[in-house]
Design an enzyme around this catalytic site. Structure first.
Site, PDB file in Angstrom:
ATOM      1  CE  LYS A 228      -0.881  11.995   5.332  1.00  0.00           C
ATOM      2  NZ  LYS A 228      -2.069  12.687   4.801  1.00  0.00           N
TER       3      LYS A 228
ATOM      4  CB  THR B  41      -8.152   1.930   3.230  1.00  0.00           C
ATOM      5  OG1 THR B  41      -8.753   3.204   3.039  1.00  0.00           O
ATOM      6  CG2 THR B  41      -8.070   1.202   1.899  1.00  0.00           C
TER       7      THR B  41
ATOM      8  CG  ASP C 105      -4.918   9.501   6.554  1.00  0.00           C
ATOM      9  OD1 ASP C 105      -4.158  10.110   7.302  1.00  0.00           O
ATOM     10  OD2 ASP C 105      -5.952  10.025   6.090  1.00  0.00           O
TER      11      ASP C 105
ATOM     12  CD  GLU D  36      -2.840   1.442   0.488  1.00  0.00           C
ATOM     13  OE1 GLU D  36      -2.473   1.549  -0.698  1.00  0.00           O
ATOM     14  OE2 GLU D  36      -4.000   1.630   0.870  1.00  0.00           O
ATOM     15  CG  ASP D  37      -0.942   4.802  -1.486  1.00  0.00           C
ATOM     16  OD1 ASP D  37      -1.606   4.148  -0.655  1.00  0.00           O
ATOM     17  OD2 ASP D  37      -1.468   5.645  -2.243  1.00  0.00           O
TER      18      ASP D  37
ATOM     19  N   GLY E 294      -6.498   4.329   8.719  1.00  0.00           N
ATOM     20  CA  GLY E 294      -6.403   2.872   8.884  1.00  0.00           C
ATOM     21  C   GLY E 294      -7.655   2.143   8.434  1.00  0.00           C
TER      22      GLY E 294
HETATM   23  P1  IMP Z   1      -7.099   5.472   5.310  1.00  0.00           P
HETATM   24  O1  IMP Z   1      -8.235   4.548   4.997  1.00  0.00           O
HETATM   25  O2  IMP Z   1      -7.562   6.709   6.017  1.00  0.00           O
HETATM   26  O3  IMP Z   1      -5.944   4.808   5.999  1.00  0.00           O
HETATM   27  O4  IMP Z   1      -6.643   6.081   3.941  1.00  0.00           O
HETATM   28  C1  IMP Z   1      -5.755   5.528   3.118  1.00  0.00           C
HETATM   29  C2  IMP Z   1      -5.942   6.116   1.747  1.00  0.00           C
HETATM   30  O5  IMP Z   1      -6.177   7.532   1.786  1.00  0.00           O
HETATM   31  C3  IMP Z   1      -4.675   5.939   0.984  1.00  0.00           C
HETATM   32  O6  IMP Z   1      -4.679   4.706   0.320  1.00  0.00           O
HETATM   33  C4  IMP Z   1      -4.681   7.128   0.064  1.00  0.00           C
HETATM   34  O7  IMP Z   1      -5.376   6.800  -1.115  1.00  0.00           O
HETATM   35  C5  IMP Z   1      -5.437   8.201   0.784  1.00  0.00           C
HETATM   36  N1  IMP Z   1      -4.536   9.185   1.410  1.00  0.00           N
HETATM   37  C6  IMP Z   1      -4.346   9.415   2.711  1.00  0.00           C
HETATM   38  N2  IMP Z   1      -3.478  10.402   2.935  1.00  0.00           N
HETATM   39  C7  IMP Z   1      -3.065  10.819   1.712  1.00  0.00           C
HETATM   40  C8  IMP Z   1      -2.135  11.820   1.273  1.00  0.00           C
HETATM   41  O8  IMP Z   1      -1.485  12.543   2.049  1.00  0.00           O
HETATM   42  N3  IMP Z   1      -1.994  11.932  -0.071  1.00  0.00           N
HETATM   43  C9  IMP Z   1      -2.677  11.159  -0.959  1.00  0.00           C
HETATM   44  N4  IMP Z   1      -3.545  10.220  -0.589  1.00  0.00           N
HETATM   45  C10 IMP Z   1      -3.744  10.036   0.742  1.00  0.00           C
HETATM   46 MG    MG Z   2      -4.214   4.111  -1.587  1.00  0.00          MG
END
Ligand code: IMP
Ligand code: MG
Length: 187
Positions: free
Chosen positions: A135, A111, A107, A103-104, A109
Site C-alpha cells: 500500500k 513493521t 502499509d 511479508e504479506d 512501513g
Molecule cells: P505496517 O507496519 O503499517 O507496514 O503494517 C504492516 C502490517 O499491518 C501487516 O503485516 C498487516 O498485518 C497489517 N495490515 C496492514 N494493512 C492491512 C490490510 O489491509 N489487511 C490486513 N492487514 C493489514
Molecule cells: Mg503481517
C-alpha cells in the site's frame, strides 16, 4: 455461521492472478540467488504464511525457512504505531546467511523497517524484502523493498493469509473488506 461473502466488497486480486505473479517472483528470486549457498526465507507470522508456502514452490535455489512473529507497541487497532517488538523469535542464527524476508503487506512501513533494523544487527551476509502487497501511498517510513507482488490502493484487504479478526486467512484470493458491514477498528 458467518461467511466471508458478508464482508466482501470486491475481489481485488483473483486466485489465478496471484498464482501467476507468485510464479514470476519465484523465478526472479531463483535467478537473483542462483549463486547463494545459504538462502534463508523468513516469514513474518501470521499473514505471510500462504505467500511463503506458494512462493517457495517456485524457488529453485536450495533454501531453508524460518518464522518470526512481531507486534506493534500499542496494538489494538490495525494501524502500526511505530516500533515493534518480537513476540516469537527465529530459531535460526542468521549470521552470514542470505536472508529474504517474506511479508504479506507493507502499509506504513513501521513493521518491516523495525524488523530490518533488528535483523541487520545479527550480521546476515545480505538481507532483502519480498512483499506480496504494497500500500505504497500509506508509507510513513521508507522501506527498501526488493520484490513486490502487487501495489494496491489504500483499502483494507483480507484473504490469502490476511485476516479479518483472525478469520478468512484461507481464502485463495485477496478481497476488499466492505466497511459498511465490518468495523475494522474493532479490537
Ligand atoms: P505496517 O507496519 O503499517 O507496514 O503494517 C504492516 C502490517 O499491518 C501487516 O503485516 C498487516 O498485518 C497489517 N495490515 C496492514 N494493512 C492491512 C490490510 O489491509 N489487511 C490486513 N492487514 C493489514
Ligand atoms: Mg503481517
Amino acid at each position: 455461521m458467518i461467511h466471508y461473502e458478508q464482508y466482501l466488497k470486491e475481489k481485488l486480486i483473483p486466485e489465478d492472478a496471484l498464482q501467476k505473479r507468485i510464479a514470476e517472483l519465484g523465478a526472479e528470486i531463483s535467478r537473483d540467488y542462483a549463486d547463494s549457498t545459504n538462502l534463508l526465507l523468513i516469514c513474518i507470522l501470521r499473514g505471510g504464511v500462504m505467500f511463503l508456502t506458494d512462493l517457495m514452490r517456485h524457488i529453485t535455489v536450495p533454501h531453508a525457512i524460518d518464522f518470526m512473529a512481531v507486534s506493534s507497541y500499542g496494538a489494538g487497532n490495525r494501524e502500526s504505531q511505530g516500533a515493534v517488538y518480537i513476540k516469537m523469535d527465529l530459531m535460526t542464527d542468521i549470521g552470514g546467511r542470505d536472508v529474504l524476508i517474506v511479508e504479506d503487506i507493507v502499509d506504513s512501513g513501521y513493521t518491516l523497517s523495525s524488523v530490518l533494523q533488528l535483523l541487520s544487527t545479527r550480521k546476515p551476509a545480505s538481507i532483502n524484502i519480498c512483499t506480496l502487497l504494497d500500500k505504497e501511498e500509506r508509507r510513513k517510513v521508507e522501506v527498501p523493498i526488493k520484490y513486490t507482488g502487487f501495489v494496491i490502493p489504500n483499502k483494507f484487504v483480507f484473504g490469502y493469509g490476511l485476516d479479518l479478526d483472525e478469520l478468512f486467512r484461507n481464502l485463495p484470493f485477496i478481497g476488499v473488506v466492505d466497511l459498511d458491514k465490518y468495523d475494522v477498528q474493532k479490537p
